[in-house]
Design a protein around this motif. Structure first.
Motif, PDB file in Angstrom:
ATOM      1  N   CYS A  91       0.867  -1.175   0.000  1.00 21.56           N
ATOM      2  CA  CYS A  91       0.000   0.000   0.000  1.00 21.56           C
ATOM      3  C   CYS A  91       0.910   1.234   0.000  1.00 21.56           C
ATOM      4  O   CYS A  91       1.756   1.387   0.879  1.00 21.56           O
ATOM      5  N   LEU A  92       0.743   2.078  -1.015  1.00 25.34           N
ATOM      6  CA  LEU A  92       1.655   3.216  -1.220  1.00 25.34           C
ATOM      7  C   LEU A  92       0.922   4.550  -1.072  1.00 25.34           C
ATOM      8  O   LEU A  92       0.330   5.027  -2.030  1.00 25.34           O
ATOM      9  N   PRO A  93       0.973   5.180   0.101  1.00 24.51           N
ATOM     10  CA  PRO A  93       0.365   6.514   0.215  1.00 24.51           C
ATOM     11  C   PRO A  93       1.124   7.506  -0.659  1.00 24.51           C
ATOM     12  O   PRO A  93       2.355   7.413  -0.784  1.00 24.51           O
ATOM     13  N   SER A  94       0.416   8.437  -1.291  1.00 25.16           N
ATOM     14  CA  SER A  94       1.126   9.486  -2.024  1.00 25.16           C
ATOM     15  C   SER A  94       1.621  10.521  -1.004  1.00 25.16           C
ATOM     16  O   SER A  94       1.184  10.515   0.144  1.00 25.16           O
ATOM     17  N   PRO A  95       2.539  11.409  -1.412  1.00 27.53           N
ATOM     18  CA  PRO A  95       3.111  12.353  -0.443  1.00 27.53           C
ATOM     19  C   PRO A  95       2.013  13.105   0.301  1.00 27.53           C
ATOM     20  O   PRO A  95       1.084  13.618  -0.326  1.00 27.53           O
ATOM     21  N   LYS A  96       2.135  13.134   1.613  1.00 25.60           N
ATOM     22  CA  LYS A  96       1.205  13.816   2.533  1.00 25.60           C
ATOM     23  C   LYS A  96      -0.147  13.121   2.665  1.00 25.60           C
ATOM     24  O   LYS A  96      -1.025  13.578   3.391  1.00 25.60           O
ATOM     25  N   GLN A  97      -0.348  12.009   1.949  1.00 26.75           N
ATOM     26  CA  GLN A  97      -1.636  11.310   2.094  1.00 26.75           C
ATOM     27  C   GLN A  97      -1.671  10.528   3.414  1.00 26.75           C
ATOM     28  O   GLN A  97      -0.659   9.947   3.837  1.00 26.75           O
ATOM     29  N   SER A  98      -2.834  10.515   4.033  1.00 25.16           N
ATOM     30  CA  SER A  98      -3.055   9.727   5.244  1.00 25.16           C
ATOM     31  C   SER A  98      -2.838   8.246   4.934  1.00 25.16           C
ATOM     32  O   SER A  98      -3.310   7.744   3.914  1.00 25.16           O
ATOM     33  N   LEU A  99      -2.141   7.547   5.834  1.00 30.74           N
ATOM     34  CA  LEU A  99      -1.915   6.109   5.636  1.00 30.74           C
ATOM     35  C   LEU A  99      -3.252   5.364   5.619  1.00 30.74           C
ATOM     36  O   LEU A  99      -3.439   4.405   4.866  1.00 30.74           O
ATOM     37  N   LEU A 100      -4.178   5.833   6.450  1.00 28.95           N
ATOM     38  CA  LEU A 100      -5.464   5.138   6.571  1.00 28.95           C
ATOM     39  C   LEU A 100      -6.314   5.332   5.320  1.00 28.95           C
ATOM     40  O   LEU A 100      -7.009   4.418   4.866  1.00 28.95           O
ATOM     41  N   MET A 105      -8.055   2.911   0.002  1.00 30.16           N
ATOM     42  CA  MET A 105      -7.956   2.812  -1.462  1.00 30.16           C
ATOM     43  C   MET A 105      -7.474   1.434  -1.894  1.00 30.16           C
ATOM     44  O   MET A 105      -7.965   0.849  -2.859  1.00 30.16           O
ATOM     45  N   TRP A 106      -6.471   0.916  -1.186  1.00 29.04           N
ATOM     46  CA  TRP A 106      -5.920  -0.405  -1.556  1.00 29.04           C
ATOM     47  C   TRP A 106      -6.928  -1.507  -1.264  1.00 29.04           C
ATOM     48  O   TRP A 106      -7.091  -2.446  -2.025  1.00 29.04           O
ATOM     49  N   ASP A 107      -7.616  -1.362  -0.144  1.00 22.50           N
ATOM     50  CA  ASP A 107      -8.613  -2.347   0.223  1.00 22.50           C
ATOM     51  C   ASP A 107      -9.704  -2.425  -0.848  1.00 22.50           C
ATOM     52  O   ASP A 107     -10.202  -3.507  -1.172  1.00 22.50           O
ATOM     53  N   ASN A 108     -10.047  -1.271  -1.428  1.00 21.97           N
ATOM     54  CA  ASN A 108     -11.088  -1.229  -2.458  1.00 21.97           C
ATOM     55  C   ASN A 108     -10.695  -1.990  -3.723  1.00 21.97           C
ATOM     56  O   ASN A 108     -11.559  -2.317  -4.540  1.00 21.97           O
ATOM     57  N   PHE A 119      -1.189  -6.826   3.374  1.00 25.10           N
ATOM     58  CA  PHE A 119      -0.482  -5.639   2.879  1.00 25.10           C
ATOM     59  C   PHE A 119       0.757  -5.348   3.716  1.00 25.10           C
ATOM     60  O   PHE A 119       0.793  -5.651   4.912  1.00 25.10           O
ATOM     61  N   HIS A 120       1.735  -4.724   3.066  1.00 27.87           N
ATOM     62  CA  HIS A 120       2.773  -3.955   3.762  1.00 27.87           C
ATOM     63  C   HIS A 120       2.390  -2.492   3.546  1.00 27.87           C
ATOM     64  O   HIS A 120       1.904  -2.130   2.465  1.00 27.87           O
ATOM     65  N   MET A 121       2.615  -1.652   4.533  1.00 28.61           N
ATOM     66  CA  MET A 121       2.357  -0.216   4.379  1.00 28.61           C
ATOM     67  C   MET A 121       3.682   0.486   4.054  1.00 28.61           C
ATOM     68  O   MET A 121       4.676   0.277   4.757  1.00 28.61           O
ATOM     69  N   ALA A 122       3.681   1.302   2.996  1.00 25.22           N
ATOM     70  CA  ALA A 122       4.908   2.051   2.672  1.00 25.22           C
ATOM     71  C   ALA A 122       4.929   3.370   3.436  1.00 25.22           C
ATOM     72  O   ALA A 122       3.906   4.035   3.584  1.00 25.22           O
ATOM     73  N   ILE A 123       6.107   3.710   3.932  1.00 27.57           N
ATOM     74  CA  ILE A 123       6.327   5.024   4.555  1.00 27.57           C
ATOM     75  C   ILE A 123       6.976   5.893   3.477  1.00 27.57           C
ATOM     76  O   ILE A 123       8.162   5.743   3.167  1.00 27.57           O
ATOM     77  N   THR A 124       6.183   6.754   2.858  1.00 27.24           N
ATOM     78  CA  THR A 124       6.674   7.547   1.719  1.00 27.24           C
ATOM     79  C   THR A 124       6.911   9.006   2.112  1.00 27.24           C
ATOM     80  O   THR A 124       7.404   9.786   1.313  1.00 27.24           O
ATOM     81  N   GLY A 127       6.071  12.556   9.326  1.00 24.84           N
ATOM     82  CA  GLY A 127       5.493  13.634  10.115  1.00 24.84           C
ATOM     83  C   GLY A 127       4.719  13.035  11.270  1.00 24.84           C
ATOM     84  O   GLY A 127       4.594  11.801  11.366  1.00 24.84           O
ATOM     85  N   LYS A 128       4.178  13.892  12.141  1.00 19.10           N
ATOM     86  CA  LYS A 128       3.466  13.413  13.325  1.00 19.10           C
ATOM     87  C   LYS A 128       2.277  12.543  12.927  1.00 19.10           C
ATOM     88  O   LYS A 128       1.979  11.537  13.579  1.00 19.10           O
ATOM     89  N   GLN A 129       1.614  12.941  11.817  1.00 16.53           N
ATOM     90  CA  GLN A 129       0.450  12.162  11.377  1.00 16.53           C
ATOM     91  C   GLN A 129       0.846  10.716  11.049  1.00 16.53           C
ATOM     92  O   GLN A 129       0.157   9.769  11.434  1.00 16.53           O
ATOM     93  N   VAL A 130       1.979  10.570  10.337  1.00 17.01           N
ATOM     94  CA  VAL A 130       2.434   9.221   9.983  1.00 17.01           C
ATOM     95  C   VAL A 130       2.784   8.445  11.253  1.00 17.01           C
ATOM     96  O   VAL A 130       2.375   7.281  11.427  1.00 17.01           O
TER      97      VAL A 130
END
Ligand code: DUC
Ligand code: ZN
Ligand code: ZN
Ligand code: ZN
Length: 483
Positions: A91-100, A105-108, A119-124, A127-130
């Motif tokens: 699962c690849l969040p785009s820059p600044k996108q929420s991981l959740l 999106m990936w689940d869909n 899934f593996h979650m990518a850290i792209t 920040g504090k949110q991540v």
């Protein structure tokens, strides 16, 4: 309703014995002699093995201006056709996108998966949110986080971000993964090659030499050690990276290495093919290497210094590849392999004597089930395990061709290769999914596999305590500043 696999020889990562396997409600419920059920499947002359687990796929992934061509429907059909009963996608969040949000999106994408997945979650980005969301991601059963040390300006994270994320992984009992290539050096080499007019697919290989991978692997290992966390290095393609992993393990660090079936069987000569399409179709990162690097990877699987064979399945059509005519940096990176991983590894590994059958099961299924903390639900033939089973016919042959593959792309990097050893039956949680070459898989049958955090950390070294709990020295007679 019960199903039974009769007259086969069970092969697991540590045993080989003759027994029947009884399945009910998606689970293995009995193993023994002369078992019977409502439906009986004859495994005479076959090996009954845990289904393959491919921990490295990119299905329907937005990447380099396009989307990888196989989605969860065609990708999981390809997986099952080749004896793989579970995939772990990124699962690849785009820059600044929420991981959740990215996870949603990936689940869909998965509604038509016909085998189980995780899934593996990518850290792209960082920040504090991540930092905060990583805990929720772990609560949702995703306990591995991928870090790209390459793809500068896109997916790449810097060392400070990687160190922060690795420490967070340590706190959460999660496993960091790295794509280990020095992205700064790759970018500089690419510009130099292009400026010199070296814009063909072979330029891709020149821009990513083994040193680039060796440096990043060493760096990631050291950062993981300082963070006190284990490390999993994806697509280990060369001796330099393998050597770094061997050395770390010899020192007592929990570092795992994953070669791909492509790097084990194909070499860099592919990039010097006169046909542009042929070469571009094989552009992936890291690129294919020479035979000495291949020998190193095989030796690592034998010695146990490398533990898992994956595919990094990320398939693009010829049309998509042609986006990079005149500039190799625009050729979408990636190759397929989901359907071919087990038959290719059996043919080039077991049939040649390089791997035992038990080692084959270990590197295609059991080891990664343990590393990702889903053993023995997956990766095992034992009562109570999911009935993800491949009945393997060691005599069955075929010539690999894109004309008969499940992947939607128009070529196959293993085209023309003769394999001996193919599935007779494949069961996904007890569902008959493949019978001989016939696909019976049901889109939508696949389920998400949630994983628990793992307490394993890297705290063997005496220096570890000094880094995490620095001792403050109480001093008397401190000199006045600036005097
Ligand atoms: N390498 C590839 O070749 N494709 C997908 C991403 C990657 O790291
Ligand atoms: Zn009987
Ligand atoms: Zn990668
Ligand atoms: Zn990948």
């Amino acid at each position: 309703m019960t199903k039974v696999i009769r007259n086969g020889t069970i092969v697991t990562a540590d045993r080989t014995w003759k027994a029947d396997v009884l399945m009910q409600h998606g689970k293995i419920v009995a193993i023994g002699s002369d078992l019977h059920g409502d439906h009986e499947f004859d495994a005479t002359g076959c090996y009954v093995m845990p289904g393959g687990i491919d921990p490295h796929t990119h299905l329907e992934m937005p990447f380099m201006g396009t989307y990888s061509a196989d989605d969860f429907e065609s990708g999981t059909r390809a997986a099952l056709s080749g004896g793989t009963t579970m995939v772990v996608d990124f699962c690849l969040p785009s820059p600044k996108q929420s991981l959740l949000e990215a996870l949603q999106m990936w689940d869909n994408k998965t509604s038509k998966a016909s085998c189980d997945y995780s899934f593996h979650m990518a850290i792209t980005w960082w920040g504090k949110q991540v930092f905060d969301e990583m805990a929720t991601v772990v609560d949702k059963g995703i306990t591995s986080f991928k870090h790209f040390m390459a793809y500068k300006g896109a997916l790449m994270v810097d060392d400070d971000e990687m160190y922060a994320s690795f420490q967070r992984c340590a706190d959460l009992g999660a496993l960091p993964l790295v794509h280990a290539e020095n992205g700064d050096v790759v970018a500089a080499l690419s510009q130099k090659l292009l400026a010199a007019g070296n814009n063909g697919p072979e330029g891709h290989a020149y821009s990513r030499p083994p040193e680039v991978e060796g440096e990043a692997t060493n760096r990631a290992i050291m950062i993981a050690d300082m963070a006190g966390v284990p490390l999993y290095v994806v697509h280990v393609s060369c001796e330099q990276a393998h050597e770094a992993i061997r050395r770390a393990r010899q020192k007592g660090m929990r570092v795992f290495g994953e070669p791909l079936i492509q790097h084990l069987t194909l070499d860099e000569s592919e990039y010097f093919n006169k046909d542009w399409d042929h070469a571009a179709r094989r552009v992936m990162s890291p690129p294919f290497r020479n035979k000495l690097h291949q020998d190193s990877l095989w030796a690592g699987l034998q010695a146990g210094s490398l533990q898992v064979v994956a595919t990094d399945h990320c398939a693009f059509t010829t049309k998509q590849k042609r986006n990079g005519v005149g500039d190799f940096t625009k050729i979408p990176n990636g190759t397929g392999g989901l359907e071919d991983r087990l038959p290719m590894l059996w043919t080039t590994g077991v049939n040649t004597g390089r791997l035992t059958m038990n080692e084959f099961v270990a590197v295609t299924s059991t080891n990664i089930a343990k590393i990702l903390n889903m053993y023995p639900k997956k990766g095992a033939i034992v009562e109570g395990a999911d009935a993800d089973i491949v009945v393997w016919d060691p005599k069955r042959k075929k010539k690999i061709t894109s004309k008969k593959q499940q992947s939607v792309i128009d070529y196959n990097v293993f085209e023309g290769f003769e394999v001996t050893g193919l599935p007779r039956f494949v069961f996904s949680r007890g569902e008959l999914s493949i019978e001989e070459a016939e696909v019976k898989a049901k889109p939508g049958h696949g389920e998400f596999v949630a994983r628990e955090p793992n307490a394993a950390v890297n705290r063997a070294l005496s220096t570890w305590k000094d880094i995490t709990a620095p001792r403050k020295v109480e001093r008397t007679g401190i000199p006045a500043t600036g005097v």
